[in-house]
Design an enzyme around this catalytic site. Structure first.
Site, PDB file in Angstrom:
ATOM      1  CE  LYS A 219      -1.945   3.058   2.289  1.00 43.97           C
ATOM      2  NZ  LYS A 219      -1.711   4.311   2.425  1.00 43.97           N
ATOM      3  CD  GLU A 274       0.671  10.060  15.435  1.00 45.77           C
ATOM      4  OE1 GLU A 274       1.394  10.837  14.611  1.00 45.77           O
ATOM      5  OE2 GLU A 274      -0.581  10.421  15.560  1.00 45.77           O
ATOM      6  CD  GLU A 293      13.705   0.116   8.498  1.00 43.04           C
ATOM      7  OE1 GLU A 293      14.186   0.856   9.028  1.00 43.04           O
ATOM      8  OE2 GLU A 293      14.307  -1.396   8.174  1.00 43.04           O
ATOM      9  CB  CYS A 327      13.185   8.263   8.165  1.00 49.59           C
ATOM     10  SG  CYS A 327      14.104   7.289   7.068  1.00 49.59           S
ATOM     11  CD  GLU A 424      10.433  11.778  11.738  1.00 46.25           C
ATOM     12  OE1 GLU A 424       9.427  11.404  12.081  1.00 46.25           O
ATOM     13  OE2 GLU A 424      11.429  11.203  10.890  1.00 46.25           O
TER      14      GLU A 424
HETATM   15  P1  NAP Z   1       2.586   7.843   8.148  1.00 45.60           P
HETATM   16  O1  NAP Z   1       1.686   8.938   8.310  1.00 45.60           O
HETATM   17  O2  NAP Z   1       2.999   7.076   9.190  1.00 45.60           O
HETATM   18  O3  NAP Z   1       2.080   6.941   6.872  1.00 45.60           O
HETATM   19  C1  NAP Z   1       2.944   6.021   6.517  1.00 45.60           C
HETATM   20  C2  NAP Z   1       2.204   4.897   5.654  1.00 45.60           C
HETATM   21  O4  NAP Z   1       1.045   4.251   6.632  1.00 45.60           O
HETATM   22  C3  NAP Z   1       1.283   5.613   4.486  1.00 45.60           C
HETATM   23  O5  NAP Z   1       1.235   4.814   3.551  1.00 45.60           O
HETATM   24  C4  NAP Z   1      -0.180   5.989   5.409  1.00 45.60           C
HETATM   25  O6  NAP Z   1      -1.168   5.951   4.568  1.00 45.60           O
HETATM   26  C5  NAP Z   1      -0.169   4.523   5.956  1.00 45.60           C
HETATM   27  N1  NAP Z   1      -0.931   4.755   7.322  1.00 45.60           N
HETATM   28  C6  NAP Z   1      -1.714   5.499   7.960  1.00 45.60           C
HETATM   29  N2  NAP Z   1      -2.468   5.212   8.866  1.00 45.60           N
HETATM   30  C7  NAP Z   1      -2.426   3.907   9.070  1.00 45.60           C
HETATM   31  C8  NAP Z   1      -2.725   2.733   9.842  1.00 45.60           C
HETATM   32  N3  NAP Z   1      -3.618   3.292  10.933  1.00 45.60           N
HETATM   33  N4  NAP Z   1      -2.607   1.568   9.561  1.00 45.60           N
HETATM   34  C9  NAP Z   1      -1.606   1.313   8.398  1.00 45.60           C
HETATM   35  N5  NAP Z   1      -1.170   2.145   7.780  1.00 45.60           N
HETATM   36  C10 NAP Z   1      -1.329   3.339   7.707  1.00 45.60           C
HETATM   37  O7  NAP Z   1       3.903   8.274   7.526  1.00 45.60           O
HETATM   38  P2  NAP Z   1       4.415   9.666   6.517  1.00 45.60           P
HETATM   39  O8  NAP Z   1       3.681  10.834   7.125  1.00 45.60           O
HETATM   40  O9  NAP Z   1       3.801   8.942   5.275  1.00 45.60           O
HETATM   41  O10 NAP Z   1       5.994   9.506   6.387  1.00 45.60           O
HETATM   42  C11 NAP Z   1       6.641  10.083   7.216  1.00 45.60           C
HETATM   43  C12 NAP Z   1       7.192   9.290   8.311  1.00 45.60           C
HETATM   44  O11 NAP Z   1       7.976   8.094   7.736  1.00 45.60           O
HETATM   45  C13 NAP Z   1       8.382   9.797   9.010  1.00 45.60           C
HETATM   46  O12 NAP Z   1       8.184   9.698  10.585  1.00 45.60           O
HETATM   47  C14 NAP Z   1       9.536   9.200   8.749  1.00 45.60           C
HETATM   48  O13 NAP Z   1      10.508   9.125   9.552  1.00 45.60           O
HETATM   49  C15 NAP Z   1       8.992   7.786   8.563  1.00 45.60           C
HETATM   50  N6  NAP Z   1       9.947   7.312   7.585  1.00 45.60           N
HETATM   51  C16 NAP Z   1      10.899   6.142   8.117  1.00 45.60           C
HETATM   52  C17 NAP Z   1      11.689   5.540   7.295  1.00 45.60           C
HETATM   53  C18 NAP Z   1      12.737   4.459   7.832  1.00 45.60           C
HETATM   54  O14 NAP Z   1      13.271   3.771   7.098  1.00 45.60           O
HETATM   55  N7  NAP Z   1      12.904   4.542   9.277  1.00 45.60           N
HETATM   56  C19 NAP Z   1      11.878   5.839   5.906  1.00 45.60           C
HETATM   57  C20 NAP Z   1      11.056   6.753   5.331  1.00 45.60           C
HETATM   58  C21 NAP Z   1      10.044   7.536   6.303  1.00 45.60           C
HETATM   59  P3  NAP Z   1      -1.635   7.247   3.969  1.00 45.60           P
HETATM   60  O15 NAP Z   1      -0.843   7.963   3.197  1.00 45.60           O
HETATM   61  O16 NAP Z   1      -2.844   6.839   3.024  1.00 45.60           O
HETATM   62  O17 NAP Z   1      -2.097   8.012   5.142  1.00 45.60           O
END
Ligand code: NAP
Ligand code: MG
Length: 514
Positions: A219, A274, A293, A327, A424
């Site tokens: 997804k 979160e 991750e 990230c 962050e």
């Molecule tokens: P996010 O809000 O956590 O969303 C990530 C993914 O999860 C999106 O596809 C989102 O869908 C989906 N999602 C949202 N709510 C969900 C739920 N309840 N159950 C399952 N999936 C759900 O993060 P983001 O804003 O897209 O990305 C930024 C974050 O990613 C930052 O915190 C960053 O540090 C982290 N990140 C970490 C790494 C690593 O390797 N550690 C790499 C890249 C990014 P929708 O888009 O449809 O809401």
């Protein structure tokens, strides 16, 4: 008709047959750049006018075909650089997720038994086809995400291809991943990815899963689903057997349904801490294998003996690459007091010449923030920094009238209790903190709930060794920052998650030892 795995594979055209069936992709006047794994930094850069061939609407990729969502509903993806609609995508729901999981389960019966050498051929094909269409993918990614074309062209797309190449090579060598043990695939893997490196995160997730013999339902993020559905075209062109990879676009609840689906024996999530916690709670009473991750708040630490000009470049790259939406971004600069003034002054001079604006312009350094929501979140942090007493500085720059832009921003006078030092931000914002001793630097760097990455700038090898031993971070860069390679495991400590992606370690997270 029942056919054996062997017969089934023989029905697939070979790569040579595929090539003769397809029109030659390039003219003799413009020969195809030969990309051999390891050379991906040197491949022929794309002209920015390459047509990203964006269709007006995309369906779900389930069982090898594009299928309409059961709800009949679609959502828009917009270009954050000009706020215009790019295309619309299927809003997958729990029923679609279920159909995709069923397709993956059926495919696994054969794919999981294919000899690794045969699986590897498909993964090589995917890598090569992506390389063939690198220009198109770079432009598509830039338009969907807002990141500078220089980055998608030189980093995101070639690195994505490199991940497929690298893991294709592992497919027939799984016996060497854990000497003395055999690796067996897990089954259907559910994967959810964020919007900051859409295509690259897809490849980080899909390539190792396939190499190890699993089937995938993935997804993409709502903000940036375009390159995922374009990659479906490549899976079709590569004749990847139906159902081996399924792509279900949609919302957060689509991701939730996928993570919780009983068919997904392993779930791999990249996103915020979160949401990672929400997912972990939702599957707490299952025995799904998990990798998380999550977020980060990396310290980039500059000592007084560091090569200051290189360090300043490393600071800029650490926090302004991809508008800071990384990230492992070096979002906290810890600078040694004796050189703090000099570093900040040189940093300001460097930021004055960064170009902020149209991501499709190859001279742009800082593109658009991914969405209005994300821009508002980042601006909220700027307000909080000022209110809590830190001093904000931005170079003067003219921003485009339309689109989600923010000048590169630094804060001095930051203390560890400030929100901008703890949380962050995920934007082009750097919090600068000073330190006097090595121990103080280590204490401050580790004073965070996260533990994804860190950077150390110093002339002393012994200090690099001490710092990399004592810093609680999955990766510690020395005299560089934001360097990635498919051979190198990446992942976090503490609230940055668990499990590794890349390298031998990444494969272990997609297999069981038998
Ligand atoms: P996010 O809000 O956590 O969303 C990530 C993914 O999860 C999106 O596809 C989102 O869908 C989906 N999602 C949202 N709510 C969900 C739920 N309840 N159950 C399952 N999936 C759900 O993060 P983001 O804003 O897209 O990305 C930024 C974050 O990613 C930052 O915190 C960053 O540090 C982290 N990140 C970490 C790494 C690593 O390797 N550690 C790499 C890249 C990014 P929708 O888009 O449809 O809401
Ligand atoms: Mg978009």
């Amino acid at each position: 008709m029942v056919i054996s795995v062997h017969q089934w594979f023989k029905t697939m055209p070979t790569l040579a047959e595929k090539k003769t069936a397809r029109p030659a992709p390039r003219t003799a006047a413009r020969p195809r750049p030969e990309l051999i794994f390891g050379d991906f930094w040197e491949f022929d850069p794309a002209p920015e006018t390459a047509d990203p061939k964006i269709k007006p609407r995309y369906d779900l990729f389930i069982g090898g075909r594009m299928v309409a969502p059961t709800s009949g509903r679609y959502f828009d993806s917009i270009n954050p650089a000009n706020e215009q609609k790019l295309t619309e995508l299927a809003l997958g729901n729990a029923t679609d997720v279920d159909l995709a999981c069923q397709a993956a389960s059926r495919a696994f019966e054969k794919w999981g038994k294919l000899p690794g050498k045969e699986r590897g051929k498909y993964i090589y094909r995917i890598a090569r086809l992506l390389q063939d269409r690198a220009r198109e993918f770079a432009v598509a990614e830039t338009r969907d995400n807002g990141k500078p074309i220089r980055e998608t062209r030189d980093f995101d797309v070639p690195m994505a291809a490199a991940h497929f190449f690298y893991h294709a090579g592992w497919a027939d060598k799984l016996d060497y991943v854990a000497p003395g043990r055999r690796l067996a695939p897990l089954g259907v893997v559910g994967q959810v990815i964020p919007w900051n490196f859409p295509l690259l995160m897809l490849s980080w997730k899909i390539a190792p899963a396939l190499a190890a013999g699993n089937c995938v339902v993935i997804k993409p993020a709502t903000n940036t689903p375009l390159t995922a559905v374009k990659l479906a075209e490549i899976f079709q062109d590569a004749d990847l057997p139906p159902g081996v990879v399924n792509i279900v676009t949609g919302s957060g609840s689509t991701g939730g349904a996928l993570m919780a689906h009983p068919a997904t024996v392993k779930i791999a999530f990249t996103g915020s801490t979160e949401v990672g916690k929400v997912i972990m709670r939702s599957v707490a009473d299952t025995d799904k294998k998990m990798t998380m991750e999550l977020g980060g708040k990396a310290a980039n630490i500059v000592f007084d003996d560091a090569p200051i000009d290189q360090a300043v470049e490393g600071i800029v790259n650490g926090i302004f690459f991809n508008q800071g939406q990384v990230c492992c971004a070096g979002s906290r600069l810890l600078v040694h007091e004796p050189v703090a003034e000099k570093v900040v002054s040189k940093l300001k001079n460097r930021l004055r010449v960064l170009r902020v604006g149209d991501p499709l312009d190859k001279n742009t350094d800082v593109g658009a923030i991914v969405s209005r929501d994300q821009l508002d979140t980042v601006k909220g942090y700027l307000d909080s920094g000022v209110q809590e007493g830190a001093e904000m500085w931005q170079p003067s720059c003219r921003l485009p009238a339309k689109g989600f832009y923010l000048p590169p921003t630094i804060f001095t006078g930051v203390t560890q209790s400030h929100r901008i030092a703890r949380e962050e931000i995920f934007g082009p914002v750097l919090s600068i903190i000073t330190f006097r001793t090595v121990d103080e630097a280590i204490e401050k760097a580790n004073n965070t709930a996260y533990g994804l990455s860190a950077g150390v700038w110093t002339d002393k090898g012994s200090r690099i060794l001490k710092m990399s031993t004592e810093l609680k971070a999955g990766v510690v860069w020395a005299n560089t920052f934001n360097k990635f390679d498919p051979t190198s495991p990446f992942g976090g400590y503490k609230e940055s998650g668990f499990g590794r992606e890349g390298g031998r370690q990444g494969l272990l997270d997609y297999a069981k030892l038998v």
